[in-house]
Design an enzyme around this catalytic site. Structure first.
Site, PDB file in Angstrom:
ATOM      1  N   TYR A   1      -7.559  14.357  -0.743  1.00  0.00           N
ATOM      2  CA  TYR A   1      -7.448  13.533   0.930  1.00  0.00           C
ATOM      3  C   TYR A   1      -6.634  13.968   1.475  1.00  0.00           C
ATOM      4  O   TYR A   1      -5.946  14.676   2.143  1.00  0.00           O
ATOM      5  CB  TYR A   1      -6.387  12.611   0.226  1.00  0.00           C
ATOM      6  CG  TYR A   1      -5.708  11.586   1.297  1.00  0.00           C
ATOM      7  CD1 TYR A   1      -6.779  10.068   1.797  1.00  0.00           C
ATOM      8  CD2 TYR A   1      -4.435  11.496   1.888  1.00  0.00           C
ATOM      9  CE1 TYR A   1      -6.560   9.283   2.746  1.00  0.00           C
ATOM     10  CE2 TYR A   1      -4.348  10.398   2.754  1.00  0.00           C
ATOM     11  CZ  TYR A   1      -5.013   9.720   3.247  1.00  0.00           C
ATOM     12  OH  TYR A   1      -5.072   8.588   4.430  1.00  0.00           O
TER      13      TYR A   1
ATOM     14  N   GLU B   1      -3.178   7.027  -4.740  1.00  0.00           N
ATOM     15  CA  GLU B   1      -2.456   5.400  -3.504  1.00  0.00           C
ATOM     16  C   GLU B   1      -2.963   4.355  -4.292  1.00  0.00           C
ATOM     17  O   GLU B   1      -3.768   3.962  -5.443  1.00  0.00           O
ATOM     18  CB  GLU B   1      -4.393   5.757  -2.459  1.00  0.00           C
ATOM     19  CG  GLU B   1      -4.020   4.509  -1.555  1.00  0.00           C
ATOM     20  CD  GLU B   1      -4.578   4.753  -0.479  1.00  0.00           C
ATOM     21  OE1 GLU B   1      -5.265   6.059  -0.400  1.00  0.00           O
ATOM     22  OE2 GLU B   1      -4.975   4.067   0.598  1.00  0.00           O
TER      23      GLU B   1
ATOM     24  N   ASN C   1       0.789  -1.247  -0.067  1.00  0.00           N
ATOM     25  CA  ASN C   1       0.182  -0.121  -0.161  1.00  0.00           C
ATOM     26  C   ASN C   1       1.028   1.357  -0.264  1.00  0.00           C
ATOM     27  O   ASN C   1       1.588   1.196   0.396  1.00  0.00           O
ATOM     28  CB  ASN C   1      -0.598   0.042   1.251  1.00  0.00           C
ATOM     29  CG  ASN C   1      -1.611   0.928   1.761  1.00  0.00           C
ATOM     30  OD1 ASN C   1      -2.547   0.922   2.312  1.00  0.00           O
ATOM     31  ND2 ASN C   1      -2.400   2.031   0.184  1.00  0.00           N
TER      32      ASN C   1
ATOM     33  N   TYR D   1     -11.838  11.227   1.855  1.00  0.00           N
ATOM     34  CA  TYR D   1     -11.487  10.951   0.634  1.00  0.00           C
ATOM     35  C   TYR D   1     -12.039  11.504  -0.416  1.00  0.00           C
ATOM     36  O   TYR D   1     -13.567  11.144  -0.178  1.00  0.00           O
ATOM     37  CB  TYR D   1     -11.595   9.429   0.249  1.00  0.00           C
ATOM     38  CG  TYR D   1     -10.039   8.414   0.628  1.00  0.00           C
ATOM     39  CD1 TYR D   1      -9.282   8.691  -0.044  1.00  0.00           C
ATOM     40  CD2 TYR D   1     -10.059   8.368   1.994  1.00  0.00           C
ATOM     41  CE1 TYR D   1      -8.072   7.700   0.227  1.00  0.00           C
ATOM     42  CE2 TYR D   1      -9.225   7.003   2.261  1.00  0.00           C
ATOM     43  CZ  TYR D   1      -8.109   7.074   1.590  1.00  0.00           C
ATOM     44  OH  TYR D   1      -7.477   5.953   1.849  1.00  0.00           O
TER      45      TYR D   1
ATOM     46  N   GLU E   1     -10.426  10.681   8.797  1.00  0.00           N
ATOM     47  CA  GLU E   1      -9.689  10.574   7.029  1.00  0.00           C
ATOM     48  C   GLU E   1     -10.807  10.738   6.343  1.00  0.00           C
ATOM     49  O   GLU E   1     -11.461  10.314   6.298  1.00  0.00           O
ATOM     50  CB  GLU E   1      -8.950   8.809   7.147  1.00  0.00           C
ATOM     51  CG  GLU E   1      -8.337   8.737   5.958  1.00  0.00           C
ATOM     52  CD  GLU E   1      -8.456   7.339   6.270  1.00  0.00           C
ATOM     53  OE1 GLU E   1      -8.461   6.154   6.229  1.00  0.00           O
ATOM     54  OE2 GLU E   1      -6.496   7.117   5.298  1.00  0.00           O
TER      55      GLU E   1
END
Ligand code: NAG
Ligand code: NAG
Ligand code: NAG
Length: 244
Positions: free
Chosen positions: A125, A231, A92, A136, A134
């Site tokens: 982000y 990402e 990741n 997005y 968090e």
């Protein structure tokens, strides 16, 4: 992807101060490695390619994080531009340029090329503290649509496009026996922008944040960073994005 990402994010969420503070409190005597608060030194695997880093480049904040499992190269270039290429179908990684701290109403433009092969997001982000959120705003993605593992909370039209609004919960096992649960807020452009070459857009973050708020999804009282991120998760690809 969402669930699988949670372990990898152990290291990512140590990269800024509200979490470093939290981690210090909850883990008590445990001493974090020196570079933990800079987002370095927490790779779960040995690093390949560009080591994780954060900083300022040509007037923009940048954040680059990798768990080290992919072969990945992140490069800052002129102004708000960065280039990311990754391969190996493993691990990741997420990187991009923007601002720190973020704000509630910034209009963020991006343009360039985005060519993922497999799971990937191109998103506005960011993170807030108090509470830890968090978020997005997904403009484009590769194979995996975050909607496939989440309940749709609502819809919003911003900048002339429709977005599905999602909320997901992450329970992360932090270092040594402590866990932290935090919410992720999502707007996912529907339909997504084409992820096979040239891409550009203008995103009024305030439009999304207001829609989230109306659904009871409030951001934290202070912003941490806010970037246009690429990402990748167990995939490969390339992106060259200019943020303004
Ligand atoms: C911390 O970062 C510096 C500079 O990037 C590096 O030289 C040093 O080895 C790192 N220390 C640890 C413990 O990772
Ligand atoms: C973590 O939990 C396990 C099982 O409860 C315990 O044996 C271990 O000592 C704990 N480690 C720390 C560092 O607290
Ligand atoms: C962003 O794009 C909009 C619409 O194209 C434009 O009006 C605005 O000036 C741009 N802002 C920046 C900072 O590039």
């Amino acid at each position: 992807m969402s669930q699988a990402l949670s372990q990898a994010k152990i290291s990512k969420i140590f990269s800024f101060s509200c979490i470093a503070l939290f981690a210090t409190v909850v883990t008590g005597a445990v001493t974090l490695p020196t570079n933990a608060t800079k987002g370095e030194g927490f790779g779960l695997l040995s690093h390949s390619g560009t080591p994780s880093a954060t900083g300022t480049s040509n007037g923009y904040y940048y954040s680059w994080w990798t768990d080290g499992a992919a072969q990945a190269t992140y490069t800052n270039s002129a102004g708000g531009q960065y280039t990311l290429s990754w391969s190996g179908n493993n691990g990741n990684l997420v990187g991009g340029k923007g601002w720190n701290p973020g704000t509630n109403g910034r209009v963020i433009n991006y343009s360039g090329t985005y060519q993922p092969n497999g799971n990937s997001y191109l998103s506005i982000y960011g993170w807030t503290c108090n509470p830890l959120i968090e978020y997005y705003i997904v403009e484009s993605y590769g194979l995996y649509n975050p909607l496939s593992a989440a309940l749709k909370r609502g819809l919003v039209t911003c900048d002339g496009a429709n977005y599905d609004i999602l909320m997901t919960t992450h329970t992360n096992q932090l270092l040594i026996n402590s866990t932290q649960t935090f919410q992720q807020y999502w707007s996912v452009r529907n339909p997504k922008k084409n992820p096979r070459g040239l891409i550009s857009g203008s995103v009024n973050t305030g439009c999304h944040f207001a829609a989230w708020q109306n659904l009871g999804m409030s951001l934290g009282s202070s912003h941490n960073y806010q970037i246009v991120a690429t990402e990748g998760y167990q995939s490969s690809g390339t992106a060259t994005i200019t943020v303004s």
